[in-house]
Design an enzyme around this catalytic site. Structure first.
Site, mmCIF file in Angstrom:
data_model
loop_
_atom_site.group_PDB
_atom_site.id
_atom_site.type_symbol
_atom_site.label_atom_id
_atom_site.label_comp_id
_atom_site.label_asym_id
_atom_site.label_seq_id
_atom_site.Cartn_x
_atom_site.Cartn_y
_atom_site.Cartn_z
ATOM 1 N N GLN A 36 0.828 -1.205 0.000
ATOM 2 C CA GLN A 36 0.000 0.000 0.000
ATOM 3 C C GLN A 36 0.865 1.258 0.000
ATOM 4 O O GLN A 36 1.902 1.314 0.662
ATOM 5 C CB GLN A 36 -0.939 -0.006 1.199
ATOM 6 N N HIS A 60 1.080 -4.461 2.976
ATOM 7 C CA HIS A 60 -0.254 -4.588 3.572
ATOM 8 C C HIS A 60 -0.434 -6.013 4.066
ATOM 9 O O HIS A 60 -0.837 -6.247 5.188
ATOM 10 C CB HIS A 60 -1.331 -4.221 2.550
ATOM 11 N N ASN A 98 2.184 -0.224 10.670
ATOM 12 C CA ASN A 98 0.772 0.124 10.787
ATOM 13 C C ASN A 98 0.671 1.607 10.444
ATOM 14 O O ASN A 98 0.915 2.465 11.287
ATOM 15 C CB ASN A 98 0.263 -0.148 12.203
ATOM 16 N N PHE A 108 -1.555 -4.760 13.942
ATOM 17 C CA PHE A 108 -1.725 -4.874 12.489
ATOM 18 C C PHE A 108 -1.185 -6.208 11.988
ATOM 19 O O PHE A 108 -1.836 -6.911 11.208
ATOM 20 C CB PHE A 108 -1.023 -3.694 11.816
ATOM 21 N N LYS A 111 -3.513 -9.031 12.985
ATOM 22 C CA LYS A 111 -4.719 -9.094 12.150
ATOM 23 C C LYS A 111 -4.419 -9.768 10.819
ATOM 24 O O LYS A 111 -5.204 -10.603 10.338
ATOM 25 C CB LYS A 111 -5.259 -7.679 11.919
ATOM 26 N N GLN A 112 -3.279 -9.416 10.216
ATOM 27 C CA GLN A 112 -2.927 -10.009 8.927
ATOM 28 C C GLN A 112 -2.628 -11.499 9.061
ATOM 29 O O GLN A 112 -2.983 -12.297 8.181
ATOM 30 C CB GLN A 112 -1.727 -9.273 8.327
ATOM 31 N N HIS A 116 -5.270 -13.819 7.157
ATOM 32 C CA HIS A 116 -4.715 -14.295 5.889
ATOM 33 C C HIS A 116 -3.612 -15.345 6.058
ATOM 34 O O HIS A 116 -3.697 -16.439 5.505
ATOM 35 C CB HIS A 116 -4.161 -13.110 5.094
#
Length: 226
Positions: A36, A60, A98, A108, A111-112, A116
């Site tokens: 990103q 990202h 982040n 962050f 979460k990834q 994923h």
């Protein structure tokens, strides 16, 4: 109960186990290595970033994905143990910050990983392997979009430019494979927000990213701001 009855019960139990396992596991066809552009990310949020963004494409996430059907997500609820990635946190803070809240990088990354990375087995073995793989891709294998564009004399000047120039620069570094773009409109100007580099399911070679469907934010116009 006779032998026939026992065989029937064992067969039914085995079939049930297979059904449960297969229904809880979603496979994947390829990986998206999504990066990103920090200024565009900050412009896309109603709440401004807490710190000034760097003019860089940073990570990202690395996402196992499917050509058809849903992408696998949330294959674990086990959070990342910061001590397990202590030795690589300094690198991660540089390449995978982040952007919205630089006081919470671990949140962050966590979460990834949960959403994923945890779905990337067998190419991704565990959380530490996930983060080390991203470091290798971004730094060692030079899949750094900012660096790729800079080598092609495309610098982040905040001007409108043909998207095809950006695509060609990336293709030159990915064996001529098509990348994935995400754009957004901000004050009437379309900004380039994300670039995805796609690899096969074993993360050993690049592949073309799938063409996005009509109406997708991954459909960008001919000219974008970067």
């Amino acid at each position: 109960m006779g032998i026939t009855g026992m065989i029937y019960i064992v067969t039914m139990v085995f079939s049930l186990i297979v059904l449960i396992l297969s229904s809880s596991t979603v496979g994947y066809d390829y990986f998206q290595f999504t990066q990103q552009y920090q200024p565009a990310v900050c412009n896309s949020k109603p709440t401004p970033c807490k710190d000034p963004p760097d003019k860089l494409f940073t990570v990202h996430g690395l996402w196992p994905s499917n050509l058809n059907g849903p992408h696998p997500e949330n294959c674990t609820n086990a959070t990342v143990n910061p001590h397990r990635i202590k030795n690589i946190q300094a690198q991660l803070k540089i390449i995978w910050p982040n952007v919205l809240d630089r006081t919470n990088h671990v949140g962050f990354w966590n979460k990834q990983w949960i959403k994923h990375g945890s779905c990337g087995y067998p190419a991704i073995m565990n959380d530490t392997h996930y983060f080390q793989t991203v470091i290798n891709m971004y730094i060692t294998q030079k899949q750094n979009v900012s660096e790729i564009l800079s080598k092609a004399k495309i610098e982040p000047l905040g001007i409108q430019r043909p998207l095809v120039h950006i695509e060609n620069a990336i293709r030159n570094s990915t064996n001529n494979k098509k990348p994935k773009f995400k754009c957004q409109k901000n004050s009437g100007v379309t900004e380039l927000v994300e670039v995805g580099l796609c690899s096969d399911g074993s993360l050993t070679q690049f592949r073309n990213c799938p063409h996005p469907p009509p109406g997708s934010p991954y459909l960008c116009p001919a000219d974008v701001k970067y």
